[in-house]
Each structure stands twice: as C-alpha cells, then as structure tokens.
Design a protein around this motif. Sequence first.
Motif, PDB file in Angstrom:
ATOM      1  N   SER A  26      -7.261  13.893  11.134  1.00  0.00           N
ATOM      2  CA  SER A  26      -7.047  15.317  11.401  1.00  0.00           C
ATOM      3  C   SER A  26      -7.478  16.101  10.168  1.00  0.00           C
ATOM      4  N   SER A  27      -7.774  17.394  10.325  1.00  0.00           N
ATOM      5  CA  SER A  27      -8.368  18.095   9.198  1.00  0.00           C
ATOM      6  C   SER A  27      -7.406  18.180   8.007  1.00  0.00           C
ATOM      7  N   ARG A  28      -6.114  18.264   8.261  1.00  0.00           N
ATOM      8  CA  ARG A  28      -5.162  18.300   7.134  1.00  0.00           C
ATOM      9  C   ARG A  28      -5.087  16.942   6.420  1.00  0.00           C
ATOM     10  N   ALA A  29      -5.202  15.877   7.193  1.00  0.00           N
ATOM     11  CA  ALA A  29      -5.198  14.549   6.567  1.00  0.00           C
ATOM     12  C   ALA A  29      -6.494  14.304   5.788  1.00  0.00           C
ATOM     13  N   GLN A  30      -7.594  14.867   6.296  1.00  0.00           N
ATOM     14  CA  GLN A  30      -8.865  14.786   5.550  1.00  0.00           C
ATOM     15  C   GLN A  30      -8.714  15.441   4.182  1.00  0.00           C
ATOM     16  N   ASP A  31      -8.137  16.650   4.184  1.00  0.00           N
ATOM     17  CA  ASP A  31      -7.960  17.367   2.923  1.00  0.00           C
ATOM     18  C   ASP A  31      -7.042  16.592   1.976  1.00  0.00           C
ATOM     19  N   GLN A  32      -6.009  16.015   2.565  1.00  0.00           N
ATOM     20  CA  GLN A  32      -5.074  15.211   1.773  1.00  0.00           C
ATOM     21  C   GLN A  32      -5.822  14.076   1.079  1.00  0.00           C
ATOM     22  N   LEU A  33      -6.689  13.403   1.828  1.00  0.00           N
ATOM     23  CA  LEU A  33      -7.427  12.267   1.284  1.00  0.00           C
ATOM     24  C   LEU A  33      -8.374  12.720   0.159  1.00  0.00           C
ATOM     25  N   LEU A  34      -9.095  13.803   0.399  1.00  0.00           N
ATOM     26  CA  LEU A  34     -10.029  14.283  -0.629  1.00  0.00           C
ATOM     27  C   LEU A  34      -9.278  14.719  -1.886  1.00  0.00           C
ATOM     28  N   ARG A  35      -8.105  15.348  -1.693  1.00  0.00           N
ATOM     29  CA  ARG A  35      -7.296  15.744  -2.854  1.00  0.00           C
ATOM     30  C   ARG A  35      -6.882  14.532  -3.692  1.00  0.00           C
ATOM     31  N   GLN A  36      -6.570  13.418  -2.994  1.00  0.00           N
ATOM     32  CA  GLN A  36      -6.164  12.214  -3.712  1.00  0.00           C
ATOM     33  C   GLN A  36      -7.222  11.763  -4.704  1.00  0.00           C
ATOM     34  N   VAL A  69       0.865  -1.169   0.000  1.00  0.00           N
ATOM     35  CA  VAL A  69       0.000   0.000   0.000  1.00  0.00           C
ATOM     36  C   VAL A  69       0.908   1.228   0.000  1.00  0.00           C
ATOM     37  N   CYS A  70       0.368   2.397  -0.355  1.00  0.00           N
ATOM     38  CA  CYS A  70       1.113   3.639  -0.225  1.00  0.00           C
ATOM     39  C   CYS A  70       0.538   4.389   0.969  1.00  0.00           C
ATOM     40  N   GLU A  71       1.425   4.700   1.918  1.00  0.00           N
ATOM     41  CA  GLU A  71       0.968   5.350   3.152  1.00  0.00           C
ATOM     42  C   GLU A  71       0.979   6.870   2.987  1.00  0.00           C
ATOM     43  N   CYS A  72      -0.088   7.504   3.449  1.00  0.00           N
ATOM     44  CA  CYS A  72      -0.196   8.962   3.369  1.00  0.00           C
ATOM     45  C   CYS A  72      -0.592   9.529   4.728  1.00  0.00           C
ATOM     46  N   ASN A  73      -0.115  10.721   5.032  1.00  0.00           N
ATOM     47  CA  ASN A  73      -0.520  11.397   6.267  1.00  0.00           C
ATOM     48  C   ASN A  73      -0.860  12.851   5.964  1.00  0.00           C
ATOM     49  N   ALA A  74      -0.965  13.649   7.008  1.00  0.00           N
ATOM     50  CA  ALA A  74      -1.391  15.043   6.831  1.00  0.00           C
ATOM     51  C   ALA A  74      -0.448  15.827   5.928  1.00  0.00           C
TER      52      ALA A  74
END
Length: 520
Positions: free
Chosen positions: A120-130, A38-43
């Motif tokens: 966290s809100s920055r990680a949420q944004d990261q996910l939606l951007r993906q 898998v590719c791991e992503c964070n905030a």
Amino acid sequence: MRNTDLFFLILLLTGTFTHIRAGSSECKARSFGQSSVVCECNATYCDSVGHVSLPAVGHFLSFLSSRAGARLQRNQGPVQKNSTGAALRITVVPTEKYQHVKGFGGAMTDAAAMNILSLSSRAQDQLLRQYFSPEGIEYNMVRVPMGSCDFSTRLYTYADLPEDYSLRNFSLAEEDTRMKIPLLQKAQALSARPLSLFASAWSSPAWLKTSGVLIGKGSLKGKPGGKAYKTWAQYYIRFLEEYEKHNLSFWGLTTGNEPTAGELTNYSFQALGFTPELQRDWIAMDLGPTLHSSPYSKTRLIILDDQRLLLPYWARVVLSDIHAAQYVHGIGVHWYLDQFVPAKFTLTATHDLYPEYFILGTEASTGWRNIDRGVRLGSWERAEDYAHDIIEDLNNYVAGWTDWNLALDMSGGPNWVKNFVDSSIIVDQSKDVFYKQPMFYSMAHFSKFLWEGSRRIGLSTSEHTSLETSAFLRPDGSVLLIVLNRSDAEVQFEVWDQTLGFLPTSAPPHSILTLLWATS
Ligand SMILES: *[C@@H]1O[C@H](CO)[C@@H](O)[C@H](O)[C@H]1NC(C)=O
Ligand SMILES: *[C@@H]1O[C@H](CO)[C@@H](O)[C@H](O)[C@H]1NC(C)=O
Ligand SMILES: *[C@@H]1O[C@H](CO)[C@@H](O)[C@H](O)[C@H]1NC(C)=O
Ligand SMILES: *[C@@H]1O[C@H](CO)[C@@H](O)[C@H](O)[C@H]1NC(C)=O
Ligand SMILES: *[C@@H]1O[C@H](CO)[C@@H](O)[C@H](O)[C@H]1NC(C)=O
Ligand SMILES: *[C@@H]1O[C@H](CO)[C@@H](O)[C@H](O)[C@H]1NC(C)=O
C-alpha cells in the motif's frame, strides 16, 4: 515529481515523524525458526533508530545488535579517566589515516521496485523511509541497473530495434518510468544528504552482440573504436540524458556488470563479455572520450564491477594504460568469491599499485548458493556474513559497500531465471507488511553512522582477539568504532582514546556494536 506531490509527501512525512517521536520504536520481533528474528513493519508501524546526535565530550554512545535479539539498542556511558583493567584494550590511533568513505546502499532493481510497489502507498513510504530518511539508516548510494537483468520479469534493453546504430529509438522502459524512477525520486526527497546513484548495464542490445541474444556468452561485434563499441558508449549517454529529464543525475557508472560472465562463464541470464584488454580499449577509444565530451564528464567511471579475486590483475591491465586510466575513477568489486583469496592480496594489493583510484563494493547478497538458496527469515549468520565482509573490505581500502536488491518477495524474487537470493528487506504483499532482516541491521551499523567523507584510522589491540574491528574519524570530528563478535562467548574490553580516556564496554556473543564519541 510534481510540486503538489512533493508538498503532499512532505506533509505526510512530517506527520509520521511526529508519530515516531511520540511512539515507541521497538522492533516488533517475529521468529520464522531461524537463528534470530526479523522486525515486522506495516503502513503505520516500524521500529526506528531515529535521529542520532552526538553526546557531550566525556560520554559515548553505543548501538548493539545481536543474535539474541537486540536491534540497534542504544546506550550511553561515561568515558572514564582510569583503565577498567580489562585484559583486552583496543586503542584508537587517529594519527594513522587511511581511505575516505564514500557510503553505503542497495540496488533499485526491477524486482526491488515491483516488491516495494506491491505494498500500500503508506507502507511503501514506510519502507523507503527505513532506508533513506534521517529516521532510518540513511543510505546514500543506490545502484541502478540499466535495462533488464536476472531480477526482472522480462528481457529488454532500451534499444531493441535492430540496427538502430544512431539510437534514434532509444527509450526507457515502463520499469524505469513507472517503477524505478518514481521510487528513486521519493528516496531522493526523503534523504537529508545527496544520494549518489550509479548505473550498471547487464547486456547491450542483442543486435550489437556476436551472439545475437542478451543472455550467455557473447560480446560486442567488431573491435573497440568500431561501430558497435561506439554505439554502446553512446547508449550510456542516452541513459543519463533520459534519467536527467526526471531530475535524477548519476554520480557514477560502471563499465558493465560482471564482464567475465559473458566471457568466461555462460550465464543463463543477461551478460556482456569483456576481457580486461577489451574493457581497457573500449574505455580508451569509446566510452572515455564520449563521456568526457558529454555534459556528464564529472560522472565517476568504475571499472571491473565483478569478483574481487580478479584483482589486481584486471586493474593492472586497464590502469597501466594511460589512455584508458585517465578516464577512470574507481574499481567496483562483488563479494561472491571473497573467501577464496585474502583481501590483502586483492584489495590492498590493488590500492598499493593504484592508490588514486577508489575501490567500491558494488554488489553482495546472501542465499545465492544452491546449498542454501533464497530467503531465510531471521538468519543471524547472514548478518554476520555481511558485517564480516564489510569490515574486511573497509580494512583493505574499500570506500563503500552496496547491497543487492533493496527488497525481494517471500521467495527471493521475482527473477526470470529463478536465481533467487535473500535481501535485507523481504516484502509480504499478502499481509501488506515487510520484514527487516538481521542483514538490514548489519548494513545499518555502517550506513547510519559512517558518513561520506569519514576517514579510516588506525587501531591497536593489547592482545590477540577474534573481534573484528574498524575505526573512523567522521567529518564532524567524532570517532566511530565498529566491532563484530562472531563467536559464542562474551568478554569485557575497553577502548582507549588517548586524548579522552577509557570506554568500558563488551561485545556479547554474535553481536555487532557501533561506538561513537565526540573528541572536542
Ligand atoms: C525537476 O525539478 C525542477 C526544479 O526543481 C522542477 O521544476 C521540475 O518540475 C522537475 N521535473 C520533474 C520531471 O520532476
Ligand atoms: C501495524 O502494526 C502495529 C504494531 O504491530 C499494529 O498495532 C497495527 O494494528 C498494524 N496495522 C495494521 C493495519 O495491521
Ligand atoms: C584512578 O587511578 C589513580 C591512580 O592509579 C587513583 O589514585 C584514583 O583513585 C583512580 N580514580 C578512580 C576514579 O578510580
Ligand atoms: C523509431 O523512431 C522513429 C522516429 O523517431 C519513429 O518514427 C518510429 O516509429 C520508431 N520505430 C519504432 C519501432 O519504435
Ligand atoms: C550456453 O548455455 C546454453 C544453455 O543454457 C547453451 O545452449 C549454449 O550452447 C551455451 N553456449 C556456450 C558458448 O557454451
Ligand atoms: C566474542 O566471542 C568470542 C567467542 O568465544 C569470545 O572469545 C570473545 O571473548 C567474545 N567477546 C569479546 C569482547 O571478545
């Protein structure tokens, strides 16, 4: 969204885009003991394919993902004047034209929204951007359940007050107003192209049903044209009105999730049974006229929203009736029993009978069978299952394909009946990270490149091949070829565009390849 929120969001995004451009965008690979990673992503970090611009005529771009670990690995090469001499030649035939593409996406279920919001809100944004931004894989469709389904944490509809036939007490749930709607608004804001939302209901309010409960076997009381059927049509309009108050408009509506689940089988979760005859008459007498005379008359009405093996039978019953057919635009298919009947006899047969109606994949997930239930972090087989089904669908007139939950937790939920499955993104709230599964990249090979309005074109191969392929002409005039190799060996091949020349390439074992080139 308030304007100040929007302004803040834009600032935040602009900042992050700069970061992505400046930084590396390699997959941070993690193995959980499955066939791939898998590719791991964070905030603050996530791999990204970034913006893709067409190379000059005479060059082609390729993107490769593989079991061995490539993730949308980008390459560029020259188109050659001479053949490479490879035994296998794939020739694109742009004069042979098939269906137009609608797009690709996933579902904003209650479970998906809860998982995204658990970050966290920055990680949420990261996910939606993906999923939605031009840096990500550019989904342009989102399926939105109307009310609760199995991927909810409680049972509800928007009109649970008994005998409220005029729907005076219709109101959205907290799951909509506090979870799904804010996330859909952000997704819309992140997306460079318009998002096409489509809604599906699992069950009507219990008091409208023969069974008096949301789950299991049961259908609407009375007959089409009667009080319950009229109220159930009006419920759809009320839903569209309420979402519109939040600036979310719907491109489409389905006639309801898996109507056979409440008719033939006895699901342990929310369902509403319809036979094709009942669905036909409800559309002709209630839903069709109600939608047509509402401000939402342009909303695409999609029938079936159930297993494709019900085709062409279901379509024939509904669409051979002109009173119902005049209100219908498309046919929604689920993938769960796809292996039992060849696509030619279901999808292509339906297209041949009713070519003016689009066919759309409205739900698919892996990990739903009891023998391999739930999340498999890093499973390449599941990515291949997706790519195989998408290519087969596209080659049989399907216009687009919608993944199920946009995000699930580490156990494949939440799901109130423990009907856990896998998802393209798995969230680990305890670490404030999310994992992009191989399935995410499988979706990406289509969603990122195969824009709405593209048109499938012909292909011919110089010899029999186990490669699975589909080719398209995009609205910008470029040609797109997607190649899936589900086997163990590597063989060189070339692609021939008769107007340009030869593209030397190869499909490694267990890989997905997207090739893209400009033609003028
Ligand atoms: C909807 O959009 C309009 C115009 O862009 C804006 O004025 C309004 O505040 C928005 N409403 C909501 C609920 O987001
Ligand atoms: C996020 O991931 C990056 C890349 O792996 C890492 O350098 C960084 O420390 C992580 N941030 C947090 C808050 O864990
Ligand atoms: C292409 O093929 C022609 C004739 O077969 C040959 O004369 C020419 O040298 C070849 N060009 C290249 C670049 O290989
Ligand atoms: C239903 O709606 C009416 C009028 O809008 C309101 O007075 C009443 O309190 C509501 N009842 C419930 C149970 O929500
Ligand atoms: C459906 O299943 C439930 C148990 O999950 C059972 O109680 C009920 O009787 C079944 N209904 C029908 C119509 O088979
Ligand atoms: C893909 O794998 C199969 C499986 O053995 C192999 O036959 C094939 O040659 C491979 N690659 C290509 C480009 O066909």
